[in-house]
Enzyme design. Structure first.
Site: not given
Ligand code: BGC
Length: 795
Positions: A329
């Site tokens: 993530d």
């Molecule tokens: C979130 C994810 C997301 C990623 C990319 C993160 O902060 O937890 O769900 O896919 O950002 O935007």
């Protein structure tokens, strides 16, 4: 590298030409030796053979678009000419060269300045990136985006209800269709990869991402995720066609149960629950061909998931033989160092996460990643085998997506982007998610001539209907993009007549404030406006938010909104409470005097139209709560709790041990404008053993006066087990439509092994003994004749 890439390309041309050669040969009746078709693995081999260490490491990196571009004002994109007012982007030539030319980065994500772009602008952005990447290494870039409830970073796309709504629909066909349309519109944006479906179990109602996922229940979540996967990827995960995209299941796993309720804080999950409830939906979706999975940002049982070799490599890659991509993530490698403090440097954090099993790092800004990884390989701290495995997985995904053949495509191939048909699908989805929680004396539906006051901070806002991940991360830019859709006030005017409906908010959110901040209330104005209406439609809940900014200190509905509700209830005019919220805010003090309560969750751009249709009776509500609606801060509980948590009344015995927990509404609750009667519950076998399939049938009759849809839910209860069983578990469901007087026999299939649980030793076991099956008021007992213990990690 480029030279070898040419050889691969040549082979491909030969392959694609092979068919026509054979046809020509048939005509001439000569025999042509067939050109061998390279398998994906062979094609990966040939690309791998050409890549330098630097190029391999580049394949493992994902940077955000902001690193190579920026919002430009006023903007003129070289290829497309002047953009729309919200469509300003330009590449930063120096950083572009650095990231694609020097670092040879193989993956980019999301948008710039946290803002949606038009399909035209996306096409320009992606083509430019792909052309540069292919010139450099011959390998196309994997572009990924958060298309969570529709292609929410593209202007004019079809935004669907959020995940919690889809869970409430209990309708898998709608889920699949929504994801299919999202896939198409994401492709229309020249993007082949989405970070969805979000399939965290929402077992803590305080959590700020409650609304992104489907349910607190493992089975419903698994079914929804599988339906979404089918919609996104289509039927062949080895060959994703031009109308489908790759998914990233997220966030593996246990992200939704932070002990303190705040986003990205540690979770404590019993080992048996981890496997039985949290892992199971992921296992099924990974085995069904999901091309990638994103890792939980948090810590489970003391171990940061991004460094958890056991959960990443053993459970996923080894036990399931999974050959897809494990992606981090956002910034979570750096988090191992700066936040979790399990590494003394960024480089050590990189080492730990890649050795735990990470293949693709969503860096997303830190330009040290590639150098750090190169050094780690040179120092032998990351083995060549681990490096190659990670890179092969990324290349495999690119081949499966067909990016080597077509790294970008034309807008004209997607004439149905944002079409009326897509709009209709999003509206139907919203219709089926709305959940009627109270309807005293059948006050709903309302006559179309009713005079209505719309009040509350959610009564005239597109932002609150859509929630986060809408045109921007926190949804704060929604009003800029969604003017063409109806707010609740606008939709009610359309439904009940412009002269019959007025709006006086009483409480408003601060437009420039932080998430939940409200302006000074003007409750008296709303009370005064109620004097000449028949009904008050009071729209309360939450403003849009996402992730950490959505953290709460208390779950109760805001004081201003609660006061507004009480003041409006005192007017004596019937109050219809509309809940437009991402998680269940406590409403215990205003529930009794509300005549009707309608939960719309976050229904998307067509949610207000759906609500208007429900209030007028044009649509009969059929949503069911996909979670347990709590009543008290201290009463957060899920429906599949242990008997000792007893929420159903006193326990029998010498002493009442019950830790009574009252809830506002139970899991699966939802009313209709008609009534359904269940009868004749039958099973095709009353005794069963592992491997059997039990067919459960029940007759459902619409005994009311209007047509309606009914979610038929089948629960099981293990009456005695070697460890205290959950009181109930959802095992199957179906959604049916019935006309007045109509009866349908619903048959649900229950694989006997689904009645197994994971014991304290972490082993699956199906125990001999009695199980009660229940649907609505119908129950029956079935008997398992033989205990079965699995010695494999999974059933
Ligand atoms: C979130 C994810 C997301 C990623 C990319 C993160 O902060 O937890 O769900 O896919 O950002 O935007």
């Amino acid at each position: 590298m480029k030279q070898n890439f040419l050889i691969v390309t040549l082979a491909l041309i030969l392959i694609s030409g092979a068919g026509s050669d054979v046809m020509a040969a048939k005509k001439k009746k000569t025999v042509v030796k067939p050109v061998p078709v390279l398998t994906i693995e062979q094609r990966i081999d040939s690309v791998m053979a050409t890549l330098t260490l630097e190029e391999k490491v580049g394949q493992m990196a994902q940077y955000t678009l902001d690193v190579i571009g920026r919002e430009a004002r006023p903007a003129v994109s070289p290829a497309e000419g002047p953009g729309e007012s919200y469509d300003h982007f330009e590449f930063d030539p120096v950083k572009f060269e650095m990231v694609l030319g020097k670092m040879k980065v193989g993956s980019i994500l999301n948008t710039t300045n946290n803002k949606a772009q038009t399909t035209k602008m996306w096409s320009y952005i992606i083509k430019t990136i792909q052309q540069r990447a292919i010139k450099e290494t011959g390998v196309p870039v994997l572009y990924g985006i958060d298309a969570i409830h529709g292609t929410n970073y593209t202007a004019g796309s079809t935004l669907f209800p959020q995940g919690v709504n889809m869970g409430a629909s209990f309708n898998l066909a709608l889920m699949e269709q929504g994801s299919k349309i999202s896939a198409y519109e994401t492709r229309a944006s020249n993007i082949p990869y989405t970070f969805a479906p979000t399939m965290d179990l929402t077992r803590d109602q305080r959590w700020s991402r409650h609304w992104e996922s489907y349910s607190e229940d493992s089975y419903l979540t698994a079914q929804m995720a599988l339906a979404s996967l089918r919609g996104f990827q289509g039927n062949n995960h080895n060959n994703i066609d031009n109308n489908h995209v790759a998914v990233s299941l997220k966030h593996y796993m246990g992200y939704g149960v932070p002990v303190y309720g705040k986003d990205r804080t540690p979770a404590v999950i019993a080992e048996s629950e981890l496997r039985e409830k949290f892992f199971e939906p992921y296992r099924q979706a990974l085995q069904a061909g999901a091309l990638s999975v994103m890792i939980n940002s948090g810590i489970i049982n003391g171990v940061s998931t991004h460094a958890d070799h056991r959960l990443l490599t053993e459970w996923v890659k080894e036990d399931l033989n999974y050959d897809g991509v494990l992606i981090t993530d956002w910034n979570d490698v750096e988090n191992l160092y700066k936040r979790d403090r399990i590494a003394v440097s960024f480089k050590e954090a990189v080492c730990k996460s890649i050795n735990a099993g990470i293949d693709l790092v969503m860096v997303p800004y830190n330009l040290d990643f590639c150098n750090a990884t190169i050094e780690l390989v040179q120092e032998g701290k990351i083995t060549q085998a681990r490096l190659d495995d990670a890179v092969r997985r990324v290349l495999r995904m690119k081949f499966r997506l067909g990016l080597f053949e077509r790294p970008y495509w034309e807008l004209t191939e997607y004439p149905n982007f944002g079409s009326k048909a897509h709009e209709a699908a999003a509206k139907s989805a919203a219709d089926e998610t709305i959940t009627l929680l109270k309807n005293e004396n059948n006050i709903l539906p309302l006559k179309k001539t009713s005079r209505i006051l719309v009040a509350g901070p959610n009564g005239n806002s597109m932002r609150t209907l859509n929630g986060g991940w809408s045109y921007s991360w926190q949804g704060e830019k929604t009003e800029l993009f969604a003017q063409q859709y109806n707010t609740i006030f606008e939709a009610l005017k359309n439904e009940f007549g412009a002269n019959n409906v007025k709006y006086e908010a009483g409480v408003t959110y601060k437009m420039d404030g932080q998430y939940f901040e409200e302006n000074a209330p003007e409750i008296e104005k709303a009370v005064a406006a109620a004097s000449d209406v028949d009904y008050i439609v009071l729209c309360v809940g939450e403003n849009s938010y996402c992730e950490t900014p959505g953290n709460l200190d208390e779950l109760v509905l805001s004081e201003n909104q609660t006061n507004l509700a009480k003041a409006l209830q005192k007017t004596g005019k019937p109050v219809i409470l509309v809940l437009n919220e991402g998680r269940p805010r406590l409403i215990r003090t205003i529930e009794p005097a509300s005549k009707a309560i309608v939960q719309i969750y976050l229904p998307g751009n067509y949610g207000a139209d759906a609500l208007a249709d429900v209030l007028s009776g044009d649509v009969n509500p059929s949503g069911r709560l996909p979670y347990t609606y709590p009543k008290y801060e201290q009463g957060l509980i899920t429906y599949d709790h242990k008997p000792s948590q007893n929420i159903e009344g006193k326990m029998e015995g010498a002493y009442d041990y019950g830790a009574q927990t009252s809830v506002q509404y139970p899991f699966g609750f939802g009313l209709s404008y008609t009534t359904f009667e269940y009868s004749n519950l039958t099973v095709d076998k009353s005794q069963f053993a592992s491997g059997d399939s039990i067919r459960v049938s029940v007759d459902v009759k619409n005994t009311g006066k209007v047509a309606g849809k009914e979610a038929v839910l089948l629960f099981s209860s293990d009456l005695a087990a070697s460890i205290s069983p959950d009181v109930r578990r959802l095992r199957a469901f179906d959604k049916i439509a019935l006309n007045p007087g109509e009866v349908k026999k619903v048959t649900l299939t229950l694989p006997a092994d689904d009645l197994a649980f994971v014991n304290e030793k972490g082993k699956w076991v199906l125990e001999a003994g009695d199980f009660r099956l229940q649907t609505a008021n119908q129950t029956t007992i079935i008997k398992c004749t033989q205990t079965k213990l699995w010695d494999t990690p999974n059933r």
